[in-house]
Design a protein around this motif. Structure first.
Motif, PDB file in Angstrom:
ATOM      1  N   ILE A 164      38.451  50.040  29.020  1.00 39.63           N
ATOM      2  CA  ILE A 164      36.991  49.732  28.394  1.00 39.63           C
ATOM      3  C   ILE A 164      36.924  50.208  26.917  1.00 39.63           C
ATOM      4  CG2 ILE A 164      34.568  50.577  28.325  1.00 39.63           C
ATOM      5  CD1 ILE A 164      34.801  50.661  31.402  1.00 39.63           C
TER       6      ILE A 164
ATOM      7  N   PHE B 284      41.454  47.711  36.917  1.00 44.44           N
ATOM      8  CA  PHE B 284      40.814  47.198  37.998  1.00 44.44           C
ATOM      9  C   PHE B 284      41.577  47.458  39.418  1.00 44.44           C
ATOM     10  CE2 PHE B 284      37.684  44.604  35.664  1.00 44.44           C
ATOM     11  CZ  PHE B 284      37.144  45.690  35.169  1.00 44.44           C
TER      12      PHE B 284
ATOM     13  N   VAL C 184      38.640  47.443  24.992  1.00 46.91           N
ATOM     14  CA  VAL C 184      37.769  46.329  24.697  1.00 46.91           C
ATOM     15  C   VAL C 184      36.865  46.600  23.532  1.00 46.91           C
ATOM     16  CG1 VAL C 184      35.819  45.151  25.658  1.00 46.91           C
ATOM     17  CG2 VAL C 184      37.888  45.404  27.194  1.00 46.91           C
TER      18      VAL C 184
ATOM     19  N   ALA D 238      31.570  46.557  37.078  1.00 48.00           N
ATOM     20  CA  ALA D 238      32.577  45.499  37.839  1.00 48.00           C
ATOM     21  C   ALA D 238      33.764  46.649  38.318  1.00 48.00           C
ATOM     22  CB  ALA D 238      32.883  44.681  36.722  1.00 48.00           C
ATOM     23  N   GLY D 239      34.084  47.509  37.501  1.00 44.15           N
ATOM     24  CA  GLY D 239      35.278  48.193  38.181  1.00 44.15           C
ATOM     25  C   GLY D 239      35.034  48.990  39.393  1.00 44.15           C
TER      26      GLY D 239
ATOM     27  N   LEU E 118      42.712  45.824  31.193  1.00 46.31           N
ATOM     28  CA  LEU E 118      41.418  45.745  32.298  1.00 46.31           C
ATOM     29  C   LEU E 118      41.652  45.501  33.813  1.00 46.31           C
ATOM     30  CD1 LEU E 118      38.486  44.535  30.231  1.00 46.31           C
ATOM     31  CD2 LEU E 118      38.548  46.533  31.422  1.00 46.31           C
TER      32      LEU E 118
ATOM     33  N   ILE F 214      28.685  45.032  27.189  1.00 46.96           N
ATOM     34  CA  ILE F 214      30.012  44.723  27.947  1.00 46.96           C
ATOM     35  C   ILE F 214      30.866  45.990  28.509  1.00 46.96           C
ATOM     36  CG2 ILE F 214      32.156  43.610  27.418  1.00 46.96           C
ATOM     37  CD1 ILE F 214      30.734  41.885  25.281  1.00 46.96           C
TER      38      ILE F 214
ATOM     39  N   LEU G  79      31.680  46.245  32.568  1.00 50.95           N
ATOM     40  CA  LEU G  79      33.115  46.374  32.985  1.00 50.95           C
ATOM     41  C   LEU G  79      32.994  47.605  33.847  1.00 50.95           C
ATOM     42  CD1 LEU G  79      34.845  45.447  29.734  1.00 50.95           C
ATOM     43  CD2 LEU G  79      34.662  43.845  31.749  1.00 50.95           C
TER      44      LEU G  79
END
Length: 485
Positions: free
Chosen positions: A28, A339, A31, A459-460, A335, A452, A456
């Motif tokens: 992250i 993940f 990013v 989402a992770g 990423l 974002i 993320l």
């Protein structure tokens, strides 16, 4: 009960939680930094381009300069009056030339403005002034010291004239070459003057369409010691300085700015312009508007900011390419790895907790409740990783902004630049398009980038929870209780 159990399990497995959170944080943070640097690259490039075409301009319309004919002479001629040789009066002669492009009729400005998708259009005239000034000095005749004064005379040969030579004298002239841009004062929101800020005095009034007033670029004013109120003479016409303008970045579009009508008079180009500045109604339809103008107005060249951006080279272009391409794919790779690691570690943790989950199921916990517990733990790990990643990303962006590394941007100049011969986009025949500009890089972090990062992180957590939840949901109490850790 859910939160109590969640807190206890996270505390008991601090090392595993830290590993998962750290992996997500690294991805992250990367990013955030890459997105921030890319945004800074875009702002740096916009700053470079703005110095050429000014605010609000989406494209320019010009006409390429005609190739010189074999019989034409490109050398300007200067004429000086014959004056009394004993006079020390300075003589000067100005030659005003239209610079960079062929001229377009002012009616073309109206025609461009009437095209579909054009919000506004304004014309400008670029001039180059070559001023030669100085004075002639008469030489002094020095008679030979031969004791005879004159030679010849009655009965002797010779001419009867003094004998000697002329010494000293000559001419001392200075050549001053500067640019003048005629701007439409009725449209102050368009044109290259908008790329500069008035730092002293004022800009033009909309009523000064034919007034003898001038705005001077600050660098040129410093060189020539001009200030507000100074009088500047161009081709015998005196102009009063009303303002000093400082370019936002790079070089100014011209040394002097005067009303368009005055420039047309000086350049003997009545009702003519060299550049038309265009603002589109929709920035997303610029390419369509460009095609429309080129189709309906033949013989013109339409140049957009995107066209000129393609000519930007130097370290700015290289760094932008790295941030956009290498940085983007590196972020994606990190990423994906983060993940996968988070998912595998969560799944592995579930495998080590088989007896625990079996006992819970034997006590009445349903599979869905066990799955929710595992997903909850993974979500907390993901949010912790997101918070840590945002902190690291913001710190990285701050460091880049604090250091402000200097990048160089070179705009493709020469004869075939994006804006036509001798100049860049909207740069009225400027040679600045071939110069190198230094731009300080910043890394601004936008709310979108932070959003974002949060997405993320969630989402992770969901991906890690999905791995572990799927594994936990398949456990049967009897099988789980038979296993020994």
């Amino acid at each position: 009960m859910f939160f109590t159990y969640l807190r206890r399990e996270l505390r008991r497995r601090r090392k595993a939680a830290l590993v998962v959170a750290s992996g997500l944080a690294l991805g992250i943070a990367l990013v955030i930094v890459v997105n921030s640097v890319s945004s800074g690259m875009g702002k740096a490039q916009d700053k470079v381009l703005q110095s050429l075409y000014g605010l609000g301009t989406d494209m320019t319309v010009t006409k390429a300069a005609a190739a010189p004919s074999a019989n034409s002479s490109e050398r300007p001629r200067f004429n000086f009056d014959a004056q009394d040789s004993d006079s020390d009066e300075e003589q000067s002669s100005d030659r005003v030339l239209v610079q960079g492009f062929q001229t377009l009729a002012t009616s073309t400005v109206t025609k461009v403005g009437d095209q579909k998708g054009v919000a506004d259009a304004v014309g400008g005239l670029s001039l180059q002034v070559i001023k030669v000034s100085g004075q002639f000095t008469r030489g002094q005749f020095q008679q030979n010291d031969d004791g005879g004064g004159r030679q010849g005379g009655p009965g002797g040969g010779g001419t009867g004239q003094p004998q000697g030579e002329v010494q000293g004298g000559g001419a001392n002239f200075d050549v001053n070459n500067y640019s003048v841009f005629g701007t439409d004062v009725t449209e102050p929101a368009l044109g290259p003057l908008t790329s500069s800020e008035i730092t002293s005095g004022r800009t033009f009034k909309t009523s000064e369409t034919d007034a003898k007033v001038v705005v001077v670029d600050s660098a040129y004013a410093k060189e020539k010691k001009y200030k507000v109120g100074s009088t500047i003479t161009i081709k015998g016409t005196k102009y009063k300085t009303i303002g000093i303008a400082t370019a936002s970045s790079g070089d100014a579009a011209a040394n002097l700015y005067i009303p368009l009508k005055q420039a047309q008079t000086l350049g003997d180009a009545k009702n003519k312009v060299t550049t038309i500045y265009v603002k589109a109604t929709d920035s997303q339809q610029i390419d369509t508007v460009k095609s429309t103008i080129q189709k309906n107005i033949s013989g013109t060249t339409v140049t957009t900011s995107a066209d000129l951006a393609d000519t930007v080279s130097g370290s700015l272009s290289t760094a932008s390419s790295l941030a956009t391409n290498v940085g983007k794919w590196l972020s994606i790779a990190v990423l994906v790895a983060a993940f996968l690691v988070a998912g595998l570690l969560t799944s592995s943790a579930v495998s080590r907790r088989v007896r625990e989950f079996g006992t819970l199921k034997a006590l009445g916990w349903r599979s869905g409740r066990v799955t929710r517990q595992v997903v909850g733990e993974a979500m907390v790990n993901g949010l912790l990783g997101g918070a840590l990643g945002i902190a690291l990303g913001l710190a990285g962006a701050y460091v880049v902004t604090a250091i402000s590394p200097t990048l160089q941007a070179q705009l493709g100049g020469g004869g075939g630049g994006a804006g036509g011969p001798g100049g860049g986009f909207g740069g009225p025949g400027r040679q600045a398009a071939a110069r190198t500009l230094d731009v300080a890089l910043t890394a601004p972090v936008s709310a979108t980038t932070v959003a974002i990062a949060v997405a993320l992180a969630v989402a992770g957590g969901l991906i890690a929870g999905a791995f572990g939840g799927w594994r936990a949901s398949r456990l049967r109490p009897a099988d789980a209780l038979r296993r020994v850790e």
